[in-house]
Design a protein around this motif. Structure first.
Motif, PDB file in Angstrom:
ATOM      1  N   ALA A  57       5.205   4.954  11.315  1.00  0.00           N
ATOM      2  CA  ALA A  57       5.796   5.952  10.405  1.00  0.00           C
ATOM      3  C   ALA A  57       5.272   5.835   8.979  1.00  0.00           C
ATOM      4  CB  ALA A  57       7.315   5.863  10.403  1.00  0.00           C
ATOM      5  N   SER A  58       4.326   4.939   8.712  1.00  0.00           N
ATOM      6  CA  SER A  58       3.841   4.780   7.338  1.00  0.00           C
ATOM      7  C   SER A  58       3.117   6.028   6.844  1.00  0.00           C
ATOM      8  CB  SER A  58       2.921   3.562   7.246  1.00  0.00           C
ATOM      9  OG  SER A  58       1.800   3.712   8.106  1.00  0.00           O
ATOM     10  N   HIS A  59       2.386   6.697   7.726  1.00  0.00           N
ATOM     11  CA  HIS A  59       1.679   7.904   7.302  1.00  0.00           C
ATOM     12  C   HIS A  59       2.665   9.030   6.989  1.00  0.00           C
ATOM     13  CE1 HIS A  59      -2.440   6.499   8.131  1.00  0.00           C
ATOM     14  NE2 HIS A  59      -1.873   5.794   9.087  1.00  0.00           N
ATOM     15  N   HIS A  60       3.775   9.069   7.710  1.00  0.00           N
ATOM     16  CA  HIS A  60       4.807  10.071   7.407  1.00  0.00           C
ATOM     17  C   HIS A  60       5.373   9.840   6.014  1.00  0.00           C
ATOM     18  CE1 HIS A  60       8.503  12.394   7.539  1.00  0.00           C
ATOM     19  NE2 HIS A  60       9.180  11.285   7.320  1.00  0.00           N
ATOM     20  N   TRP A  61       5.703   8.586   5.717  1.00  0.00           N
ATOM     21  CA  TRP A  61       6.268   8.297   4.392  1.00  0.00           C
ATOM     22  C   TRP A  61       5.219   8.489   3.309  1.00  0.00           C
ATOM     23  CZ3 TRP A  61      11.026   8.896   4.358  1.00  0.00           C
ATOM     24  CH2 TRP A  61      11.860   8.422   5.367  1.00  0.00           C
ATOM     25  N   ALA A  62       3.975   8.223   3.596  1.00  0.00           N
ATOM     26  CA  ALA A  62       2.925   8.446   2.606  1.00  0.00           C
ATOM     27  C   ALA A  62       2.815   9.930   2.272  1.00  0.00           C
ATOM     28  CB  ALA A  62       1.592   7.919   3.126  1.00  0.00           C
ATOM     29  N   ARG A  63       2.903  10.781   3.279  1.00  0.00           N
ATOM     30  CA  ARG A  63       2.858  12.226   3.013  1.00  0.00           C
ATOM     31  C   ARG A  63       4.101  12.685   2.269  1.00  0.00           C
ATOM     32  NH1 ARG A  63       0.995  12.143   8.461  1.00  0.00           N
ATOM     33  NH2 ARG A  63       3.078  12.726   9.167  1.00  0.00           N
ATOM     34  N   THR A  64       5.260  12.143   2.663  1.00  0.00           N
ATOM     35  CA  THR A  64       6.514  12.544   2.020  1.00  0.00           C
ATOM     36  C   THR A  64       6.527  12.158   0.547  1.00  0.00           C
ATOM     37  OG1 THR A  64       7.709  12.312   4.107  1.00  0.00           O
ATOM     38  CG2 THR A  64       9.019  12.298   2.091  1.00  0.00           C
ATOM     39  N   LEU A  65       6.180  10.903   0.254  1.00  0.00           N
ATOM     40  CA  LEU A  65       6.175  10.444  -1.132  1.00  0.00           C
ATOM     41  C   LEU A  65       5.049  11.086  -1.928  1.00  0.00           C
ATOM     42  CD1 LEU A  65       6.959   6.669  -0.542  1.00  0.00           C
ATOM     43  CD2 LEU A  65       8.536   8.472  -1.241  1.00  0.00           C
ATOM     44  N   GLY A  66       3.925  11.356  -1.274  1.00  0.00           N
ATOM     45  CA  GLY A  66       2.843  12.040  -1.957  1.00  0.00           C
ATOM     46  C   GLY A  66       3.238  13.439  -2.381  1.00  0.00           C
ATOM     47  N   ALA A  67       4.069  14.096  -1.555  1.00  0.00           N
ATOM     48  CA  ALA A  67       4.549  15.433  -1.916  1.00  0.00           C
ATOM     49  C   ALA A  67       5.464  15.400  -3.128  1.00  0.00           C
ATOM     50  CB  ALA A  67       5.274  16.057  -0.727  1.00  0.00           C
ATOM     51  N   LEU A  68       6.051  14.236  -3.428  1.00  0.00           N
ATOM     52  CA  LEU A  68       6.920  14.089  -4.598  1.00  0.00           C
ATOM     53  C   LEU A  68       6.135  13.752  -5.859  1.00  0.00           C
ATOM     54  CD1 LEU A  68       9.856  12.061  -2.976  1.00  0.00           C
ATOM     55  CD2 LEU A  68       9.763  14.518  -3.443  1.00  0.00           C
ATOM     56  N   GLY A  69       4.825  13.648  -5.746  1.00  0.00           N
ATOM     57  CA  GLY A  69       3.984  13.398  -6.905  1.00  0.00           C
ATOM     58  C   GLY A  69       3.521  11.965  -7.054  1.00  0.00           C
ATOM     59  N   HIS A  70       3.880  11.085  -6.111  1.00  0.00           N
ATOM     60  CA  HIS A  70       3.483   9.685  -6.204  1.00  0.00           C
ATOM     61  C   HIS A  70       2.144   9.456  -5.504  1.00  0.00           C
ATOM     62  CE1 HIS A  70       7.480   8.760  -7.719  1.00  0.00           C
ATOM     63  NE2 HIS A  70       7.993   9.422  -6.704  1.00  0.00           N
ATOM     64  N   GLU A  71       1.461   8.392  -5.917  1.00  0.00           N
ATOM     65  CA  GLU A  71       0.224   7.984  -5.262  1.00  0.00           C
ATOM     66  C   GLU A  71       0.556   6.860  -4.285  1.00  0.00           C
ATOM     67  OE1 GLU A  71      -4.069   5.818  -6.223  1.00  0.00           O
ATOM     68  OE2 GLU A  71      -2.805   6.562  -7.874  1.00  0.00           O
ATOM     69  N   VAL A  72       0.313   7.094  -3.014  1.00  0.00           N
ATOM     70  CA  VAL A  72       0.666   6.132  -1.972  1.00  0.00           C
ATOM     71  C   VAL A  72      -0.598   5.476  -1.448  1.00  0.00           C
ATOM     72  CG1 VAL A  72       1.829   5.785   0.234  1.00  0.00           C
ATOM     73  CG2 VAL A  72       2.663   7.528  -1.358  1.00  0.00           C
ATOM     74  N   ARG A  73      -0.561   4.143  -1.367  1.00  0.00           N
ATOM     75  CA  ARG A  73      -1.689   3.374  -0.858  1.00  0.00           C
ATOM     76  C   ARG A  73      -1.234   2.581   0.366  1.00  0.00           C
ATOM     77  NH1 ARG A  73      -4.090   0.920  -6.588  1.00  0.00           N
ATOM     78  NH2 ARG A  73      -4.554   2.954  -7.556  1.00  0.00           N
ATOM     79  N   LEU A  74      -1.880   2.826   1.481  1.00  0.00           N
ATOM     80  CA  LEU A  74      -1.561   2.111   2.714  1.00  0.00           C
ATOM     81  C   LEU A  74      -2.512   0.934   2.885  1.00  0.00           C
ATOM     82  CD1 LEU A  74      -1.009   5.111   5.182  1.00  0.00           C
ATOM     83  CD2 LEU A  74       0.673   3.915   3.781  1.00  0.00           C
ATOM     84  N   MET A  75      -1.950  -0.193   3.329  1.00  0.00           N
ATOM     85  CA  MET A  75      -2.744  -1.408   3.501  1.00  0.00           C
ATOM     86  C   MET A  75      -2.529  -1.991   4.888  1.00  0.00           C
ATOM     87  SD  MET A  75      -1.896  -3.041  -0.227  1.00  0.00           S
ATOM     88  CE  MET A  75      -0.261  -2.283  -0.177  1.00  0.00           C
ATOM     89  N   ALA A  76      -3.593  -2.498   5.462  1.00  0.00           N
ATOM     90  CA  ALA A  76      -3.507  -3.119   6.781  1.00  0.00           C
ATOM     91  C   ALA A  76      -2.675  -4.397   6.698  1.00  0.00           C
ATOM     92  CB  ALA A  76      -4.902  -3.434   7.310  1.00  0.00           C
ATOM     93  N   PRO A  77      -1.823  -4.646   7.700  1.00  0.00           N
ATOM     94  CA  PRO A  77      -0.952  -5.839   7.658  1.00  0.00           C
ATOM     95  C   PRO A  77      -1.710  -7.150   7.485  1.00  0.00           C
ATOM     96  CG  PRO A  77      -0.263  -4.352   9.410  1.00  0.00           C
ATOM     97  CD  PRO A  77      -1.558  -3.824   8.885  1.00  0.00           C
ATOM     98  N   GLN A  78      -2.868  -7.277   8.144  1.00  0.00           N
ATOM     99  CA  GLN A  78      -3.607  -8.532   8.056  1.00  0.00           C
ATOM    100  C   GLN A  78      -4.158  -8.788   6.660  1.00  0.00           C
ATOM    101  OE1 GLN A  78      -4.381  -5.936   9.932  1.00  0.00           O
ATOM    102  NE2 GLN A  78      -6.578  -5.477   9.902  1.00  0.00           N
ATOM    103  N   LEU A  79      -4.312  -7.732   5.855  1.00  0.00           N
ATOM    104  CA  LEU A  79      -4.782  -7.914   4.487  1.00  0.00           C
ATOM    105  C   LEU A  79      -3.648  -8.242   3.528  1.00  0.00           C
ATOM    106  CD1 LEU A  79      -7.402  -5.015   4.216  1.00  0.00           C
ATOM    107  CD2 LEU A  79      -7.747  -7.392   4.894  1.00  0.00           C
ATOM    108  N   VAL A  80      -2.429  -7.922   3.913  1.00  0.00           N
ATOM    109  CA  VAL A  80      -1.264  -8.184   3.059  1.00  0.00           C
ATOM    110  C   VAL A  80      -0.692  -9.570   3.319  1.00  0.00           C
ATOM    111  CG1 VAL A  80       1.052  -7.371   2.438  1.00  0.00           C
ATOM    112  CG2 VAL A  80      -0.746  -5.725   2.980  1.00  0.00           C
ATOM    113  N   LYS A  81      -0.830 -10.055   4.539  1.00  0.00           N
ATOM    114  CA  LYS A  81      -0.214 -11.325   4.930  1.00  0.00           C
ATOM    115  C   LYS A  81      -0.553 -12.492   4.007  1.00  0.00           C
ATOM    116  CE  LYS A  81       0.464 -14.338   8.921  1.00  0.00           C
ATOM    117  NZ  LYS A  81       0.122 -14.581  10.352  1.00  0.00           N
ATOM    118  N   PRO A  82      -1.799 -12.653   3.515  1.00  0.00           N
ATOM    119  CA  PRO A  82      -2.093 -13.796   2.633  1.00  0.00           C
ATOM    120  C   PRO A  82      -1.299 -13.809   1.335  1.00  0.00           C
ATOM    121  CG  PRO A  82      -4.119 -12.849   3.508  1.00  0.00           C
ATOM    122  CD  PRO A  82      -3.014 -11.912   3.857  1.00  0.00           C
TER     123      PRO A  82
END
Length: 268
Positions: A57-82
């Motif tokens: 559902a991350s892409h859904h929330w990215a589209r929803t928040l993007g429609a509100l004027g925010h910049e959404v950045r999605l990151m792969a879990p393995q890159l966030v874990k460190p």
């Protein structure tokens, strides 16, 4: 509240954990909100940068928040874990997302459109049906071998083979009845073919996909998964190359050797 420069948001079905910092990297937001509270919060918030883990559902929330004027950045879990500093929990994950998105070398996942997600759904359903079709064909051959009946190779010969079994008098009635039930499961083969046609029709939307689709050694349905899943593939050519190599080596679609990397350069 100080001016937020970025927010890390850990998502779930019902609860959303926020972690925000200001220009001085001080934590000015650490809050847990419900789904409706989260939407109201970002509706009233000035445009900012939001980091979300690329998951369900991350892409859904990215589209929803993007429609509100925010910049959404999605990151792969393995890159966030460190960047998770302590025991894994919602607050720690949100903090890690906020920290990870500030790294200059962080790679972000392009947000998919609803059309691209629908196409990926079609890809997934086709792959599932192909798996069931292969499993069914192998089961038929295995059970038939137990009665001394050898099945010819090839999926196209499964249906005639079942018709032959139906009239095989040497088989007990129970076995013939069970083979008949497995024959009814052969509808998955027809549905997989229908999905393949719809998948190929979808490829014609993009001119680059049409060029890849008619390249030697690459089956037309192979092109769909990596390109539909990667909307920014013109800037991520190496990703396309990896996906194409994976699909070509993992399937028996190709009939001759091709230089995939050279082909990808032509489309760069």
């Amino acid at each position: 509240m100080s001016q937020l420069i970025r927010i890390g948001m850990d998502t779930s079905k019902k609860v959303f954990q926020l972690h925000g910092v200001d220009a001085d990297e001080r934590v000015v937001l650490s809050r847990k909100l419900s789904r409706h509270q989260m939407i109201r919060f970002f509706t009233n918030l000035a445009p900012t940068v939001i980091g979300i883990e690329a998951c369900g559902a991350s892409h859904h929330w990215a589209r929803t928040l993007g429609a509100l004027g925010h910049e959404v950045r999605l990151m792969a879990p393995q890159l966030v874990k460190p960047y998770v500093r302590r025991s894994k929990n919602d607050a720690a994950d949100a903090e890690a997302l906020c920290e990870a998105m500030s790294r200059p070398t962080m790679r972000f996942v392009p947000v998919k459109t609803v059309e691209q997600q629908a196409a990926l759904m079609l890809v997934g359903m086709r792959e599932r049906l192909i798996g069931r079709r292969t499993q069914l064909a192998n089961s038929i051959r295995g059970y038939a071998a137990e009665f001394g009946v050898t099945a010819p190779a090839g999926l196209s010969r499964v249906a005639p083979f079942l018709q032959k079994i139906a009239s095989e008098e040497t088989l007990p009635p129970l076995a013939r009845d069970l083979f008949a039930q497995m024959a009814e499961g052969g509808q998955d083969i027809e549905r997989a073919q229908i999905y393949a046609k719809r998948l190929c029709a979808h490829l014609w939307v993009d001119s680059m996909r049409r060029r890849l689709q008619h390249s030697k050694g690459i089956h037309r349905t192979v092109v769909a998964s990596p390109l539909v899943a990667e909307p920014a593939y013109r800037q991520r050519r190496d990703s396309v190359v990896r996906h194409l190599r994976k699909y070509c080596l993992g399937n028996t679609f190709q009939h001759e050797a091709v230089s995939i990397r050279d082909m990808a350069k032509d489309f760069g």
